[in-house]
Scaffold this active site. Structure first.
Site, short mmCIF file in Angstrom:
data_model
loop_
_atom_site.label_atom_id
_atom_site.label_comp_id
_atom_site.label_asym_id
_atom_site.label_seq_id
_atom_site.Cartn_x
_atom_site.Cartn_y
_atom_site.Cartn_z
N ASP A 110 0.85 -1.18 0.00
CA ASP A 110 0.00 0.00 0.00
C ASP A 110 0.90 1.24 0.00
OD1 ASP A 110 -2.95 0.97 0.42
OD2 ASP A 110 -1.84 1.97 2.03
N TYR B 4 -1.25 11.02 2.65
CA TYR B 4 -2.03 11.45 1.48
C TYR B 4 -2.02 12.97 1.35
CZ TYR B 4 -3.60 6.63 1.79
OH TYR B 4 -3.63 5.26 1.86
N HIS C 24 -6.95 -6.46 -1.53
CA HIS C 24 -5.88 -5.49 -1.29
C HIS C 24 -4.84 -5.99 -0.29
CE1 HIS C 24 -4.08 -1.55 -1.35
NE2 HIS C 24 -4.22 -1.40 -0.04
#
Length: 310
Positions: free
Chosen positions: A98, A227, A289
């Site tokens: 990730d 982010y 994921h």
């Protein structure tokens, strides 16, 4: 598992190691901890490696600066350099999942002298250039992309109930969720903040309990800052490192039904144009994921094989 702390740029990085031999660094993503790698650490240690996993900055027992600007790859790669320096290691392979995969790719790109190989899970390498992929999505009117919600100030509050958000995140982004309702990065109706409707049958309950306890204490601000730092990083690095390829031996792993596959098609030949020494891509069937958690035996065997080939 041996625990220790490392000074890194004014904060501490909490690290855990297992085994003896050449060092391998493990980097987790959002929202995880070093312990997500436990099964992989055991596997590579049994194969003769010294596995070192860290709580990335902003997570767990590591330092968590308040400002988003402290979470660019310049900072996170610097943390990995601090770990290598502390261990007295000149070079090491790096493995990430990730956002940790993004850190691993950036480590190989920014400091090829210190990172000898890369294995990445879920997030492939994309070279820098232009205004950055978030700016490209904005220009294309694709404001429903999930990361735009993660960078909002209110995201801290939206995620704060860890007992609900963490099981929900893992369930909806895994292969256990039905195809028509599984997380999709461009569909807010299939988002990550839905409560899990049933027991998650592939995750260690003790790991989930620890994850919930830790995030209930720390909150999600540090993890979300990764982010929020993207635009800052792209504004600087897209000019300085435009078109840079990854020359080190590399390996990419993806779950067959990972929602991110719709964002970045998993094509070996296309990836080799940016990663010319890519050994292969492994697509793990019946995994979303989290292939290293959903199908650990498959991923462990593949990682050990890749590392043994170096």
């Amino acid at each position: 598992m041996r625990h220790f702390d490392i000074p890194a740029g004014g904060i501490k990085i909490h690290a855990v190691e297992h085994g003896d031999g050449p060092v391998i660094l493990f980097c987790h993503g959002f929202p995880s901890l070093w312990s997500m790698w436990r099964a992989q650490m055991v596997a590579v240690a049994a194969a003769g490696w010294r596995a070192v996993a860290i709580d990335m900055r902003g997570y767990g027992l590591s330092g968590a600066p308040e400002a988003a600007e402290a979470y660019t790859p310049f900072d996170t790669v610097g943390d990995l350099i601090a770990v290598l320096d502390h261990l007295g290691v000149e070079t090491a392979p790096v493995i990430g999942h990730d956002f940790g995969a993004s850190v691993a790719w950036n480590a190989a790109m920014l400091r090829p002298d210190r990172f000898s190989a890369v294995a990445a899970i879920s997030v492939p390498y994309r070279p820098l250039g232009g205004a950055g992929f978030l700016a490209d999505l904005r220009s294309a009117g694709m404001s429903n992309f999930y990361m735009f919600d993660l960078i909002k100030r209110e995201a801290d509050l939206q995620w704060q109930n860890a007992a609900v958000t963490l099981p929900g995140l893992h369930y909806w982004s895994s292969a256990q969720a039905p195809d028509e309702t599984r997380w999709h990065p461009f569909d807010p109706g299939r988002g990550l903040l839905r409560p899990a409707p049933q027991h998650i049958d592939w995750i260690d309950p003790e790991y989930m309990k620890d994850l919930i306890d830790v995030f209930a204490r720390t909150g999600f601000h540090g993890g979300l800052n990764y982010y929020r730092a993207l635009d800052t990083y792209f504004a600087i690095a897209s000019r300085a490192f435009a078109g840079r390829v990854i020359g080190q031996p590399s390996f990419f792993i993806t779950g067959a039904v990972d929602g991110l596959n719709d964002l970045w098609p998993q094509d070996a030949e296309a990836l080799r144009s940016f990663v010319p020494s890519l050994r292969s891509i492994l697509t793990v069937s019946d995994a979303g994921h989290w292939p290293h958690l959903e199908k650990p035996a498959v991923v462990n065997e593949a990682l050990v094989s890749f590392l043994s080939s170096l």
